[in-house]
Design an enzyme around this catalytic site. Structure first.
Site, PDB file in Angstrom:
ATOM      1  N   ASP A 156     -39.635  -8.926   8.986  1.00  0.00           N
ATOM      2  CA  ASP A 156     -40.483  -7.828   9.453  1.00  0.00           C
ATOM      3  C   ASP A 156     -39.884  -6.466   9.156  1.00  0.00           C
ATOM      4  O   ASP A 156     -40.486  -5.437   9.465  1.00  0.00           O
ATOM      5  CB  ASP A 156     -40.807  -7.968  10.948  1.00  0.00           C
ATOM      6  CG  ASP A 156     -39.611  -7.778  11.858  1.00  0.00           C
ATOM      7  OD1 ASP A 156     -38.497  -7.521  11.355  1.00  0.00           O
ATOM      8  OD2 ASP A 156     -39.783  -7.884  13.087  1.00  0.00           O
ATOM      9  N   ASP A 157     -38.706  -6.440   8.543  1.00  0.00           N
ATOM     10  CA  ASP A 157     -38.032  -5.172   8.267  1.00  0.00           C
ATOM     11  C   ASP A 157     -38.376  -4.596   6.897  1.00  0.00           C
ATOM     12  O   ASP A 157     -37.919  -3.511   6.548  1.00  0.00           O
ATOM     13  CB  ASP A 157     -36.510  -5.359   8.350  1.00  0.00           C
ATOM     14  CG  ASP A 157     -36.068  -5.719   9.759  1.00  0.00           C
ATOM     15  OD1 ASP A 157     -36.505  -5.039  10.696  1.00  0.00           O
ATOM     16  OD2 ASP A 157     -35.296  -6.677   9.909  1.00  0.00           O
ATOM     17  N   ASN A 160     -33.186 -10.586  10.807  1.00  0.00           N
ATOM     18  CA  ASN A 160     -33.721  -9.355  11.351  1.00  0.00           C
ATOM     19  C   ASN A 160     -32.600  -8.378  11.694  1.00  0.00           C
ATOM     20  O   ASN A 160     -31.459  -8.764  11.919  1.00  0.00           O
ATOM     21  CB  ASN A 160     -34.520  -9.672  12.621  1.00  0.00           C
ATOM     22  CG  ASN A 160     -35.272  -8.484  13.155  1.00  0.00           C
ATOM     23  OD1 ASN A 160     -36.139  -7.951  12.494  1.00  0.00           O
ATOM     24  ND2 ASN A 160     -34.944  -8.060  14.368  1.00  0.00           N
ATOM     25  N   SER A 190     -32.025 -13.733  13.340  1.00  0.00           N
ATOM     26  CA  SER A 190     -31.876 -12.363  13.815  1.00  0.00           C
ATOM     27  C   SER A 190     -30.401 -12.054  14.044  1.00  0.00           C
ATOM     28  O   SER A 190     -29.668 -12.886  14.591  1.00  0.00           O
ATOM     29  CB  SER A 190     -32.653 -12.150  15.122  1.00  0.00           C
ATOM     30  OG  SER A 190     -34.039 -12.406  14.927  1.00  0.00           O
ATOM     31  N   SER A 229     -41.769  -4.082  12.199  1.00  0.00           N
ATOM     32  CA  SER A 229     -41.221  -4.689  13.408  1.00  0.00           C
ATOM     33  C   SER A 229     -42.207  -4.604  14.567  1.00  0.00           C
ATOM     34  O   SER A 229     -43.052  -3.704  14.622  1.00  0.00           O
ATOM     35  CB  SER A 229     -39.907  -3.990  13.801  1.00  0.00           C
ATOM     36  OG  SER A 229     -38.908  -4.235  12.853  1.00  0.00           O
TER      37      SER A 229
END
Length: 347
Positions: free
Chosen positions: A27-28, A134, A167, A59
């Site tokens: 999501d970055d 993440n 993450s 994010s």
């Protein structure tokens, strides 16, 4: 206490006995240093790896599947890798195995499966999907629905693909600024690789990495060197956080904070092994947490669930003299169009 195992020793980047097709997302953004460092490690180990990730930072989108309404980028992609006006879906100009899409992480999963792969890689089927690593940890049930990293992961699991969310505890960095093996992004990628490769190596050739409907949530503490922290079997609940709305009297706006004392609702344990430590606790104490989740969100078969159903038992039995679920268990599915939340949103 840390185990005396270095990340370098845990890696062993010789080609693995079982080379997989691995689909990566996050999501970055597709220019993430964490993402690209893990991509390089997996490629070096002999896996066939493709990235399909958001064109920009996405994010906090959770499992929201938001597709662009524009055929082209209206602004440059992350770090100006791709200029404004380029197609909304395309490849990095320097690596044709790295794709971007101008949508949310979950949407990128679906665009990968339903557009990129069938059009450009016919016959290429993912054996494993990875999201991340993440920037920042994703701990507990609350962020399970909030995190774009997790959203990309359970989108893949929903499509019958084994998937792992990763993450770490480092800060955002562009991939081209990761210039040495001791950079936090490089260390995060190495720790992620050590966990992922263990899953792969422990899987018999021809078997699925995970059972159908299963996913993994991995969280990595802050790393100061190449020592591999203890890897701990964990669960989502247990000292987990959830939000409180914090009002700013001057700005007249809200932001979020962590509710205190910890909320009981987000930490209620009904499924799995309740004796396992929560992933929040594990990471706070310097360990790498490995939690298992499933897509089946149904309540467990316990007296509490029976008590809840009992509250509306009279509705279940109304008119027929029996519980109507019996009939639905034997009837074929009705081909009626049902209004969904997405339909309501578009009205």
């Amino acid at each position: 206490m840390k185990v005396a195992t270095t990340l370098a020793a845990a890696l062993s980047l010789a080609p693995t006995a079982t080379a997989l097709n691995i689909l990566m997302n996050n999501d970055d953004g597709f220019g993430s240093g964490n993402l690209r460092e893990l991509y390089k490690l997996l490629k070096a180990a002999g896996h066939d790896v493709l990235i399909v990730a958001p064109a920009t930072q996405q994010s906090g989108q959770g499992g929201r599947s938001d597709f662009s309404t524009y055929a082209n980028l209206t602004s440059p992609a992350q770090y100006d890798i791709v200029p404004a006006g380029a197609p909304a879906v395309g490849t990095d100009p320097n690596d044709s195995s790295i794709w971007y899409y101008n949508g949310t992480p979950a949407a990128c999963t679906f665009v990968a499966l339903d557009y990129v792969l069938p059009r450009y890689y016919p016959g290429w089927t993912p054996d494993l999907a990875l999201a991340g690593p993440n920037y920042g940890t994703n701990l507990g049930p609350f962020v399970y629905s909030l995190s774009g990293t997790l959203g990309a992961t359970y989108a893949a699991v929903s499509r019958s693909i084994p998937a792992i969310a990763l993450s770490a505890s480092n800060s955002a960095v562009a991939y081209f600024n990761v210039t040495n093996a001791t950079h936090p992004a490089a260390l995060a990628a190495k720790a992620s690789y050590a966990v992922v490769e263990q899953f792969i190596n422990a899987t018999t050739e021809g078997s699925a990495v995970l059972p159908l409907g299963y996913g993994i949530n991995v969280n990595i503490p802050e790393l100061s060197d190449d020592t591999l922290p203890p890897v701990v079997k964990s669960r989502l609940t247990g000292e987990a956080e959830t939000d409180v709305a914090v009002y700013d009297e001057d700005k007249k706006t809200f932001t979020w904070g962590n509710v205190r004392p910890l909320a009981a609702g987000v930490n209620a344990c009904y499924n799995g092994d309740c004796s396992l430590p929560g992933e929040t606790y594990v990471v706070a104490n310097g360990g790498i947490s490995v939690s298992v989740f499933t897509i089946d969100y149904d309540a467990p078969s316990v007296p509490y669930t029976e008590m809840v159903f009992a509250k509306v038992e009279s509705l279940f039995s109304a008119g027929s003299g029996r519980n109507d679920t019996e009939g639905y268990q034997t009837k074929p599915a009705q081909k009626k169009r049902m209004m969904t939340g997405r339909d309501v949103y578009r009205m």
